[in-house]
Motif scaffolding. Structure first.
Motif, PDB file in Angstrom:
ATOM      1  N   TYR A  17      49.151  37.343  49.835  1.00  0.00           N
ATOM      2  CA  TYR A  17      48.085  37.164  48.851  1.00  0.00           C
ATOM      3  C   TYR A  17      48.655  36.842  47.479  1.00  0.00           C
ATOM      4  O   TYR A  17      49.642  37.421  47.053  1.00  0.00           O
ATOM      5  N   GLU A  19      46.078  35.979  44.841  1.00  0.00           N
ATOM      6  CA  GLU A  19      44.976  36.313  43.939  1.00  0.00           C
ATOM      7  C   GLU A  19      43.819  36.800  44.800  1.00  0.00           C
ATOM      8  O   GLU A  19      43.586  36.273  45.887  1.00  0.00           O
ATOM      9  N   ALA A  20      43.075  37.800  44.328  1.00  0.00           N
ATOM     10  CA  ALA A  20      41.943  38.285  45.117  1.00  0.00           C
ATOM     11  C   ALA A  20      40.842  38.851  44.233  1.00  0.00           C
ATOM     12  O   ALA A  20      41.080  39.773  43.451  1.00  0.00           O
ATOM     13  N   SER A  21      39.660  38.270  44.355  1.00  0.00           N
ATOM     14  CA  SER A  21      38.442  38.791  43.734  1.00  0.00           C
ATOM     15  C   SER A  21      37.299  38.401  44.665  1.00  0.00           C
ATOM     16  O   SER A  21      37.494  37.626  45.607  1.00  0.00           O
ATOM     17  N   ALA A  22      36.119  38.930  44.407  1.00  0.00           N
ATOM     18  CA  ALA A  22      34.972  38.576  45.244  1.00  0.00           C
ATOM     19  C   ALA A  22      34.646  37.084  45.129  1.00  0.00           C
ATOM     20  O   ALA A  22      34.152  36.479  46.082  1.00  0.00           O
ATOM     21  N   GLN A  23      34.959  36.479  43.999  1.00  0.00           N
ATOM     22  CA  GLN A  23      34.643  35.063  43.790  1.00  0.00           C
ATOM     23  C   GLN A  23      35.690  34.110  44.358  1.00  0.00           C
ATOM     24  O   GLN A  23      35.366  32.987  44.750  1.00  0.00           O
ATOM     25  N   ARG A  24      36.965  34.561  44.423  1.00  0.00           N
ATOM     26  CA  ARG A  24      38.042  33.649  44.832  1.00  0.00           C
ATOM     27  C   ARG A  24      39.219  34.451  45.380  1.00  0.00           C
ATOM     28  O   ARG A  24      39.665  35.420  44.763  1.00  0.00           O
ATOM     29  N   VAL A  25      39.712  34.004  46.535  1.00  0.00           N
ATOM     30  CA  VAL A  25      40.891  34.626  47.142  1.00  0.00           C
ATOM     31  C   VAL A  25      41.883  33.513  47.460  1.00  0.00           C
ATOM     32  O   VAL A  25      41.510  32.477  48.022  1.00  0.00           O
ATOM     33  N   GLY A  57      37.496  38.462  50.490  1.00  0.00           N
ATOM     34  CA  GLY A  57      36.522  38.246  49.417  1.00  0.00           C
ATOM     35  C   GLY A  57      35.214  38.967  49.692  1.00  0.00           C
ATOM     36  O   GLY A  57      34.637  39.603  48.799  1.00  0.00           O
ATOM     37  N   LEU A  60      35.597  42.688  49.124  1.00  0.00           N
ATOM     38  CA  LEU A  60      35.594  42.989  47.702  1.00  0.00           C
ATOM     39  C   LEU A  60      34.173  42.928  47.142  1.00  0.00           C
ATOM     40  O   LEU A  60      33.784  43.746  46.309  1.00  0.00           O
ATOM     41  N   HIS A  61      33.392  41.967  47.625  1.00  0.00           N
ATOM     42  CA  HIS A  61      31.993  41.864  47.204  1.00  0.00           C
ATOM     43  C   HIS A  61      31.190  43.064  47.699  1.00  0.00           C
ATOM     44  O   HIS A  61      30.359  43.606  46.961  1.00  0.00           O
TER      45      HIS A  61
END
Length: 126
Positions: A17, A19-25, A57, A60-61
């Motif tokens: 990994y 980068e990881a967020s609900a909007q973009r991984v 993602g 995370l969401h």
């Protein structure tokens, strides 16, 4: 994220990994070890990368009180990769209460598109 991937398919595939967020991984995966008999990146490996990114993602969401379960994936394989790393970028298309959908674009080291996938995950909240 990389530490939480121990003893999982993502670890066996060499997914790292970035980068990881609900909007973009974003993550990378080596071609070596993930090929079919002709020495090309296996289409199933691309699907594993795509589903892994979209699922992360979605999780995370969903947050701490929910879980995300993949319910549908589709993938179009545009070209092959023979060596190096591929990079997957999952971008949220829809982040709802019970469904999250991502477009995942996988490219080679020359930034040429290898695969385009779409993943939908059902979200169950506790």
């Amino acid at each position: 994220m990389n530490l939480g991937a121990q003893d999982t398919l993502a670890e066996r595939m060499g997914i790292e990994y970035v980068e990881a967020s609900a909007q973009r991984v974003v993550a990378t995966m080596p071609v070596k070890g993930n090929t079919q008999p002709y020495g090309l990146l296996h289409g199933g490996a691309s699907c594993v990368l795509a589903e892994t990114l979209g699922s992360v993602g979605s999780a995370l969401h969903a947050g701490r009180d929910g879980i995300a379960l993949g319910i549908e994936i589709s993938a179009t394989h545009h070209r092959s990769a023979k060596a190096g790393l591929v990079t997957g970028v999952a971008t949220a298309i829809h982040l709802g209460r019970s469904l999250a959908t991502y477009e995942i674009v996988i490219t080679d080291e020359d930034d040429k598109r290898i695969c385009t996938a779409r993943l939908s995950c059902m979200i169950k909240r506790g």
